[in-house]
Motif scaffolding. Sequence first.
Motif, PDB file in Angstrom:
ATOM      1  N   GLY A 129       0.862  -1.234   0.061  1.00  0.00           N
ATOM      2  CA  GLY A 129       0.056   0.071   0.019  1.00  0.00           C
ATOM      3  C   GLY A 129       0.925   1.299  -0.148  1.00  0.00           C
ATOM      4  O   GLY A 129       0.650   2.310  -0.838  1.00  0.00           O
ATOM      5  N   THR A 141      -4.362  16.100   2.851  1.00  0.00           N
ATOM      6  CA  THR A 141      -4.930  15.311   1.998  1.00  0.00           C
ATOM      7  C   THR A 141      -3.954  14.189   1.355  1.00  0.00           C
ATOM      8  O   THR A 141      -4.185  12.718   1.226  1.00  0.00           O
ATOM      9  CB  THR A 141      -5.504  15.944   0.771  1.00  0.00           C
ATOM     10  N   LEU A 158      -3.484  11.726   4.306  1.00  0.00           N
ATOM     11  CA  LEU A 158      -4.555  11.014   4.581  1.00  0.00           C
ATOM     12  C   LEU A 158      -4.616   9.891   3.451  1.00  0.00           C
ATOM     13  O   LEU A 158      -4.987   8.741   3.651  1.00  0.00           O
ATOM     14  CB  LEU A 158      -5.877  11.558   4.484  1.00  0.00           C
ATOM     15  N   SER A 159      -4.155  10.183   2.308  1.00  0.00           N
ATOM     16  CA  SER A 159      -4.199   9.074   0.892  1.00  0.00           C
ATOM     17  C   SER A 159      -3.010   8.289   1.323  1.00  0.00           C
ATOM     18  O   SER A 159      -3.045   7.035   0.826  1.00  0.00           O
ATOM     19  CB  SER A 159      -3.975  10.047  -0.269  1.00  0.00           C
ATOM     20  N   LEU A 163      -2.167   7.075   4.453  1.00  0.00           N
ATOM     21  CA  LEU A 163      -2.359   6.440   5.324  1.00  0.00           C
ATOM     22  C   LEU A 163      -3.514   5.395   5.001  1.00  0.00           C
ATOM     23  O   LEU A 163      -3.544   4.362   5.220  1.00  0.00           O
ATOM     24  CB  LEU A 163      -2.891   7.089   6.517  1.00  0.00           C
ATOM     25  N   ILE A 164      -4.362   5.810   3.820  1.00  0.00           N
ATOM     26  CA  ILE A 164      -5.452   5.072   3.708  1.00  0.00           C
ATOM     27  C   ILE A 164      -4.854   3.832   2.580  1.00  0.00           C
ATOM     28  O   ILE A 164      -5.687   2.541   2.568  1.00  0.00           O
ATOM     29  CB  ILE A 164      -6.822   5.934   2.800  1.00  0.00           C
ATOM     30  N   ALA A 165      -3.859   4.126   2.014  1.00  0.00           N
ATOM     31  CA  ALA A 165      -3.318   3.222   0.886  1.00  0.00           C
ATOM     32  C   ALA A 165      -3.208   1.680   1.402  1.00  0.00           C
ATOM     33  O   ALA A 165      -3.578   0.768   0.753  1.00  0.00           O
ATOM     34  CB  ALA A 165      -2.043   3.780   0.295  1.00  0.00           C
ATOM     35  N   VAL A 193      -4.629   0.347   3.908  1.00  0.00           N
ATOM     36  CA  VAL A 193      -5.859  -0.067   4.840  1.00  0.00           C
ATOM     37  C   VAL A 193      -6.727  -0.951   3.837  1.00  0.00           C
ATOM     38  O   VAL A 193      -7.006  -0.471   2.797  1.00  0.00           O
ATOM     39  CB  VAL A 193      -6.692   0.974   5.517  1.00  0.00           C
ATOM     40  N   ARG A 194      -7.146  -2.057   4.596  1.00  0.00           N
ATOM     41  CA  ARG A 194      -8.151  -2.869   3.702  1.00  0.00           C
ATOM     42  C   ARG A 194      -9.206  -3.076   4.803  1.00  0.00           C
ATOM     43  O   ARG A 194      -9.021  -3.705   5.849  1.00  0.00           O
ATOM     44  CB  ARG A 194      -7.378  -4.160   3.222  1.00  0.00           C
TER      45      ARG A 194
END
Length: 88
Positions: free
Chosen positions: A44, A70, A73-74, A76-78, A80-81
């Motif tokens: 990720g 932003t 956040l992107s 950190l989100i990458a 995560v599933r």
Amino acid sequence: MSYDSPLTLLSLAVAIAVTAVGVFLVGHLGSRVKVLAVAGVLMGLGVAAMHYIGMAAMRVHGRMHYDTATVALSVLIAPVRVPARRGA
């Protein structure tokens, strides 16, 4: 618009490398939760790096601006599933 070739190739190399390492980890260490978590986070973060390196390779007239929150956040989100529901 044009692209910076060395940065574009670096973006490709990052994508290939993190995918290879992730697949290697799971292939050789098995699919235990800890291995999957490490491989998933690595892949990720690698995808996020590939994305932003590729965007940095774009040569456009004008200026591009990124909002720090932003982008953070992107990234950190990458990795995560959200687990799928069983039976879905």
